[in-house]
Design a protein around this motif. Structure first.
Motif, short mmCIF file in Angstrom:
data_model
loop_
_atom_site.label_atom_id
_atom_site.label_comp_id
_atom_site.label_asym_id
_atom_site.label_seq_id
_atom_site.Cartn_x
_atom_site.Cartn_y
_atom_site.Cartn_z
N VAL A 1 61.73 -38.81 -36.81
CA VAL A 1 60.83 -37.69 -37.03
C VAL A 1 60.76 -37.39 -38.52
CG1 VAL A 1 60.35 -35.27 -36.53
CG2 VAL A 1 61.37 -36.73 -34.78
N SER A 2 59.55 -37.13 -39.01
CA SER A 2 59.34 -36.72 -40.40
C SER A 2 58.53 -35.43 -40.39
CB SER A 2 58.61 -37.81 -41.19
OG SER A 2 58.34 -37.39 -42.50
N LEU A 3 59.17 -34.32 -40.74
CA LEU A 3 58.53 -33.02 -40.64
C LEU A 3 58.20 -32.41 -42.00
CD1 LEU A 3 60.70 -31.43 -37.79
CD2 LEU A 3 58.48 -32.58 -37.61
N VAL A 4 58.37 -33.15 -43.07
CA VAL A 4 58.04 -32.65 -44.41
C VAL A 4 56.58 -32.99 -44.70
CG1 VAL A 4 58.60 -32.71 -46.87
CG2 VAL A 4 60.41 -32.97 -45.15
N GLU B 1 52.11 -38.16 -31.12
CA GLU B 1 53.35 -38.22 -31.89
C GLU B 1 54.56 -37.90 -31.02
OE1 GLU B 1 53.47 -39.27 -35.17
OE2 GLU B 1 51.37 -39.71 -34.75
N THR B 2 54.40 -36.97 -30.09
CA THR B 2 55.49 -36.64 -29.18
C THR B 2 55.80 -37.81 -28.25
OG1 THR B 2 54.85 -34.29 -29.21
CG2 THR B 2 56.26 -35.01 -27.41
N ALA B 3 54.76 -38.48 -27.78
CA ALA B 3 54.96 -39.65 -26.92
C ALA B 3 55.70 -40.76 -27.67
CB ALA B 3 53.61 -40.16 -26.42
N LEU C 1 59.25 -41.78 -25.95
CA LEU C 1 59.30 -43.11 -25.34
C LEU C 1 60.09 -44.12 -26.16
CD1 LEU C 1 55.58 -43.35 -24.15
CD2 LEU C 1 57.60 -42.73 -22.80
N TRP C 2 60.67 -43.68 -27.30
CA TRP C 2 61.48 -44.57 -28.14
C TRP C 2 60.70 -45.84 -28.52
CZ3 TRP C 2 67.38 -44.85 -26.66
CH2 TRP C 2 67.90 -43.56 -26.61
N LEU C 3 59.54 -45.63 -29.11
CA LEU C 3 58.66 -46.75 -29.44
C LEU C 3 58.94 -47.36 -30.81
CD1 LEU C 3 55.25 -45.35 -28.13
CD2 LEU C 3 56.83 -46.93 -27.00
N ASP C 4 60.01 -46.93 -31.45
CA ASP C 4 60.33 -47.41 -32.80
C ASP C 4 59.19 -47.10 -33.77
OD1 ASP C 4 61.86 -48.64 -34.81
OD2 ASP C 4 60.89 -50.58 -34.49
N ARG C 5 58.64 -45.90 -33.64
CA ARG C 5 57.61 -45.41 -34.54
C ARG C 5 58.08 -44.09 -35.13
NH1 ARG C 5 52.70 -48.07 -33.09
NH2 ARG C 5 51.84 -47.12 -34.96
N VAL C 6 57.57 -43.75 -36.29
CA VAL C 6 57.92 -42.48 -36.93
C VAL C 6 56.93 -41.42 -36.51
CG1 VAL C 6 58.26 -41.28 -39.12
CG2 VAL C 6 58.92 -43.68 -38.91
N SER C 7 57.42 -40.36 -35.89
CA SER C 7 56.57 -39.22 -35.52
C SER C 7 56.49 -38.30 -36.73
CB SER C 7 57.17 -38.48 -34.32
OG SER C 7 57.25 -39.34 -33.20
N VAL D 1 54.53 -35.45 -39.32
CA VAL D 1 53.59 -34.35 -39.43
C VAL D 1 52.37 -34.75 -40.25
CG1 VAL D 1 54.68 -33.38 -41.49
CG2 VAL D 1 53.40 -31.88 -39.96
N ASP D 2 52.55 -35.72 -41.16
CA ASP D 2 51.41 -36.20 -41.95
C ASP D 2 50.40 -36.93 -41.08
OD1 ASP D 2 52.37 -35.08 -44.22
OD2 ASP D 2 53.18 -36.92 -45.07
N ASP D 3 50.89 -37.64 -40.05
CA ASP D 3 49.97 -38.28 -39.11
C ASP D 3 49.10 -37.24 -38.42
OD1 ASP D 3 50.89 -40.80 -39.71
OD2 ASP D 3 52.32 -40.87 -38.05
N VAL D 4 49.72 -36.13 -38.02
CA VAL D 4 48.96 -35.06 -37.37
C VAL D 4 47.92 -34.49 -38.33
CG1 VAL D 4 49.11 -32.79 -36.30
CG2 VAL D 4 50.89 -34.49 -35.85
N LEU D 5 48.30 -34.28 -39.58
CA LEU D 5 47.37 -33.72 -40.56
C LEU D 5 46.18 -34.65 -40.80
CD1 LEU D 5 49.89 -32.28 -43.20
CD2 LEU D 5 48.56 -31.00 -41.51
N VAL D 6 46.46 -35.94 -40.96
CA VAL D 6 45.37 -36.89 -41.25
C VAL D 6 44.52 -37.12 -40.01
CG1 VAL D 6 44.82 -39.21 -42.08
CG2 VAL D 6 46.76 -37.99 -43.05
N ASN D 7 45.14 -37.23 -38.84
CA ASN D 7 44.37 -37.38 -37.59
C ASN D 7 43.42 -36.21 -37.40
OD1 ASN D 7 47.16 -38.75 -35.63
ND2 ASN D 7 45.87 -39.67 -37.20
N THR D 8 43.93 -35.01 -37.63
CA THR D 8 43.11 -33.81 -37.45
C THR D 8 41.98 -33.75 -38.47
OG1 THR D 8 45.08 -32.64 -36.64
CG2 THR D 8 43.19 -31.30 -37.30
N THR D 9 42.28 -34.14 -39.70
CA THR D 9 41.25 -34.17 -40.73
C THR D 9 40.13 -35.13 -40.35
OG1 THR D 9 42.86 -33.65 -42.45
CG2 THR D 9 40.78 -34.64 -43.16
N GLY D 10 40.49 -36.29 -39.82
CA GLY D 10 39.48 -37.26 -39.39
C GLY D 10 38.60 -36.71 -38.28
#
Length: 234
Positions: A125-128, A180-182, A186-192, A194-203
């Motif tokens: 998780v990256s929350l910064v 991001e929660t999924a 689900l332990w998908l070896d991906r980084v959840s 907050v920047d993904d949420v910001l950019v996804n929402t912006t798009g």
């Protein structure tokens, strides 16, 4: 006194065809730019193998492009159903329904692809805020902008209840948080991130603003009538 006539305004058919034409040109240009990686996945995908096709970015993009005629057929079938039921606007609503699904599912699928160490350790998780933008790069940022772009573009065209910027923002943010929660659960070896949420929402919001001319209004919402059943020739 100058009696010269002003140039005529574009007709409605032209305004309807223009967005679809631009979308086709954009897809054709994108496909040409990535034609080599796509062709590398073609033998595996056309052979019907799951591994090497649907678990790779190139394979998913290729099959999405191959499936465009089926998406167009679905738009035509929905439009025919609406025309028979007397529900308008026929083509705009049908294109919006297919577009927001067909343009979103492949990107979400790629986002939920497991990494090499999936299932081994807990999610990261990256929350910064803005910390991960530097490592995303132009390709990563562009991909994140596109994940919910089709949803943000077509959802307010289909649903009058979503025809506002705050609601599109909430829709994009909510869907992104779910993805991001999924990834984490689900332990998908991906980084959840907050920047993904910001950019996804912006798009999603930018795409929604691009479709503002076609947003549905409450006055356009008809009474719900099912498509009439076909009558067999006697």
């Amino acid at each position: 006194m100058d009696h010269s006539a002003s140039p005529p305004a574009p007709s409605r058919p032209v305004l309807r065809i223009l967005p679809a034409s631009l979308a086709v040109v954009g897809l054709a240009g994108a496909a040409f730019a990535v034609r080599r990686p796509l062709l590398m996945s073609a033998p595996t995908c056309l052979a019907g193998r799951w591994h090497g096709c649907y678990d790779t970015f190139n394979g998913v993009v290729l099959m999405t492009l191959v499936g465009l005629p089926l998406a167009a057929l679905a738009v035509w079938a929905l439009a025919r159903c609406r025309r028979a039921a007397g529900v308008a606007p026929v083509w705009r609503l049908s294109l919006a329904e297919v577009g927001m699904v067909y343009g979103t599912v492949p990107f979400v699928w790629m986002t939920l692809m497991p990494g090499a160490a999936a299932g081994i350790g807990p999610g990261r998780v990256s929350l910064v805020p803005l910390q991960d933008l530097v490592t995303m790069g132009p390709v990563g940022i562009g991909g994140n902008l596109l994940i919910f772009a089709a949803l943000g573009f077509f959802a307010p065209v289909r649903f009058a209840a979503l025809a506002s910027v705050p609601r599109i923002l909430a829709l994009g943010a909510g869907c992104s948080v779910l993805v991001e929660t999924a990834q984490y659960v689900l332990w998908l070896d991906r980084v959840s991130s907050v920047d993904d949420v910001l950019v996804n929402t912006t798009g999603a919001v930018l795409a929604g603003l691009a479709s503002r001319h076609w947003w549905r209004t409450p006055a356009e919402v008809p009474s719900q009538r099912p498509c009439p059943a076909p009558v067999a020739a006697g």
